[in-house]
Design an enzyme around this catalytic site. Structure first.
Site, short mmCIF file in Angstrom:
data_model
loop_
_atom_site.label_atom_id
_atom_site.label_comp_id
_atom_site.label_asym_id
_atom_site.label_seq_id
_atom_site.Cartn_x
_atom_site.Cartn_y
_atom_site.Cartn_z
CG ASP A 91 2.38 5.35 0.54
OD1 ASP A 91 3.01 4.28 0.64
OD2 ASP A 91 1.33 5.46 -0.11
CG HIS A 141 5.92 1.04 0.23
ND1 HIS A 141 5.19 -0.12 0.37
CD2 HIS A 141 5.05 2.06 0.43
CE1 HIS A 141 3.92 0.19 0.63
NE2 HIS A 141 3.81 1.50 0.68
CG HIS A 173 -4.41 0.68 1.11
ND1 HIS A 173 -3.34 1.20 0.44
CD2 HIS A 173 -5.50 0.96 0.36
CE1 HIS A 173 -3.75 1.77 -0.68
NE2 HIS A 173 -5.06 1.63 -0.76
NE ARG A 230 8.50 -0.75 -3.88
CZ ARG A 230 7.21 -0.48 -3.71
NH1 ARG A 230 6.49 -1.19 -2.87
NH2 ARG A 230 6.62 0.50 -4.36
CG HIS A 249 -1.78 6.00 2.37
ND1 HIS A 249 -3.06 5.51 2.34
CD2 HIS A 249 -0.98 4.94 2.14
CE1 HIS A 249 -3.03 4.23 2.09
NE2 HIS A 249 -1.78 3.85 1.98
CG HIS A 284 2.99 4.46 4.91
ND1 HIS A 284 1.70 4.01 5.09
CD2 HIS A 284 3.39 3.89 3.75
CE1 HIS A 284 1.36 3.22 4.09
NE2 HIS A 284 2.37 3.14 3.26
CE LYS A 326 -1.22 -0.57 4.88
NZ LYS A 326 -0.26 0.04 3.99
O1 DOR Z 1 0.78 4.25 -4.39
C1 DOR Z 1 0.97 3.29 -3.66
N1 DOR Z 1 2.08 2.53 -3.76
N2 DOR Z 1 0.05 2.97 -2.75
C2 DOR Z 1 0.13 1.85 -2.02
O2 DOR Z 1 -0.75 1.61 -1.25
C3 DOR Z 1 1.23 0.90 -2.23
C4 DOR Z 1 2.39 1.55 -2.79
C5 DOR Z 1 3.41 0.56 -3.33
O3 DOR Z 1 3.73 -0.41 -2.65
O4 DOR Z 1 3.89 0.78 -4.44
ZN ZN Z 2 2.14 2.51 1.30
#
Ligand code: DOR
Ligand code: ZN
Length: 345
Positions: A247, A15, A136, A17, A174, A13, A99
């Site tokens: 995450d 991110h 989520h 960007r 998460h 998991h 997702k």
């Molecule tokens: O804390 C978080 N940040 N939870 C999420 O579900 C998304 C993530 C984000 O993309 O910043």
């Molecule tokens: Zn996430």
């Protein structure tokens, strides 16, 4: 001196960007992990196989030379997702999973699903073709207390959905509560769950330690101590349904330290060390490889990584801040503190 050698882990998991932020953060994950499940909540979100393929290429261009790393792409579900595009993308090896962000649950979820009733044809196709649903797991109704949103999602949304689609495979992402862990265990033959380092290390007091701590704010929010202890038991107990998923969610410092700060903990630079700290504290280092390197691939039907890595329990330096081009800075988990474990080979 404690040393531990294990198969190279994967992060289920992440991110990344896009743009400058992606260029900054990809190397941290790519150096530590063999593969990662990439979250699709960009602006605009990654909703089609063509968008996922293009995003995968942009990610690969950020992987440092000589580093072997595979991003596994996900489809951002909306009320208008085309089941045919999702299934074709899965068959073509572009989509590993899809997702479900309930609309307005978290960062860039405005295009998310307003009700699972609206995407039943997509979920039926996913069940038929063995495409995992990543959730989520929080209800979004404003009258529900933020600390109860995950337990309510498990009870009101996910449990009924599991009964409605008995072959759908689901990862509750998460997890932060006893209730989340229980639902996963009860359906372990077709469910998994990722657990983040911050939910294993901290309870909700960390949000208010001597003052407001924006870098501890993520969603689902940190919970009370009994939940942290339940998660530690789940992660370190050797149950195959629980696996590593950080995450890691980078946001620029000035956007977290703000009137309305963004949710997300950027853990990629210290992720493996943070989990090792937890397993060492629980006297469960013998269970670490299962959680970090075996259980995830098993759920996704992939072979574990062959390469071995070694970490040593000693202090390593963590940068106070990391620059993101000219846009601003990132503050990572453990910033300015010594990292508790260091990769040595
Ligand atoms: O804390 C978080 N940040 N939870 C999420 O579900 C998304 C993530 C984000 O993309 O910043
Ligand atoms: Zn996430």
């Amino acid at each position: 001196m404690t040393k531990l050698t294990f198969r190279r882990p994967d992060d289920w998991h992440v991110h990344f960007r896009d743009g400058d932020m992606m260029r900054t953060v990809v190397p941290f994950t790519a150096r530590a992990f063999g593969r990662a499940i990439i979250m699709p909540n960009l602006t605009p979100p990654v909703t089609t196989a063509a968008m996922a393929q293009a995003y995968r290429e942009r990610i690969m261009a950020c992987v440092p030379q000589g580093v072997s790393f595979t991003p596994l792409m996900t489809c951002y579900l909306t009320d208008h997702t085309d089941p045919a595009d999702l299934v074709a993308g899965h068959k073509a090896g572009i989509f590993t999973a899809a997702k479900l962000y309930p609309a307005h649950a978290t960062t860039n979820s405005a295009h998310g699903v307003t009700s699972v009733d609206h995407i039943m044809p997509v979920l039926e196709a996913m069940a038929e073709h063995g495409i995992p649903l990543l959730t989520h797991g929080e209800v979004t109704r404003q009258e529900v207390d933020i600390f109860d949103r995950e337990a309510r999602f498990a009870e009101e949304i996910l449990d009924p959905l599991l009964q409605r689609l008995p072959t759908l495979r689901v990862v509750m992402e998460h997890i932060t509560t006893e209730e989340g862990a229980s639902l996963v265990r009860a359906n372990k033959e077709r469910m998994g769950a990722t657990i983040t380092p911050q939910h294993l290390l901290y309870n909700r007091n960390a949000l208010f330690q001597g003052g407001l701590r924006p870098h501890m704010y993520c969603l689902p929010i940190l919970k009370r101590e009994k939940h942290r202890l339940a998660l530690r038991k789940a992660a370190t107990g050797g149950e195959p349904c629980f696996f590593l998923g950080t995450d890691t969610a980078p946001h620029l410092r000035h956007l977290k330290e703000a009137d309305c700060g963004c949710a997300g903990v950027f853990s990629a630079p210290v992720a493996v060390a943070a989990y090792l700290k937890v397993f060492a504290e629980e006297n469960a280092l013998d269970k670490f490889e299962g959680f970090a390197s075996l259980n995830g691939p098993r759920f996704y039907g992939l072979a574990p990584n062959e390469e071995r890595v070694t970490y040593e329990q000693r202090s390593g330096r963590i940068a106070e801040e990391i620059e993101v081009g000219t846009q601003g800075k990132l503050v990572a988990l453990f910033a300015g503190e010594p990292a508790p474990w260091v990769e040595v080979a």
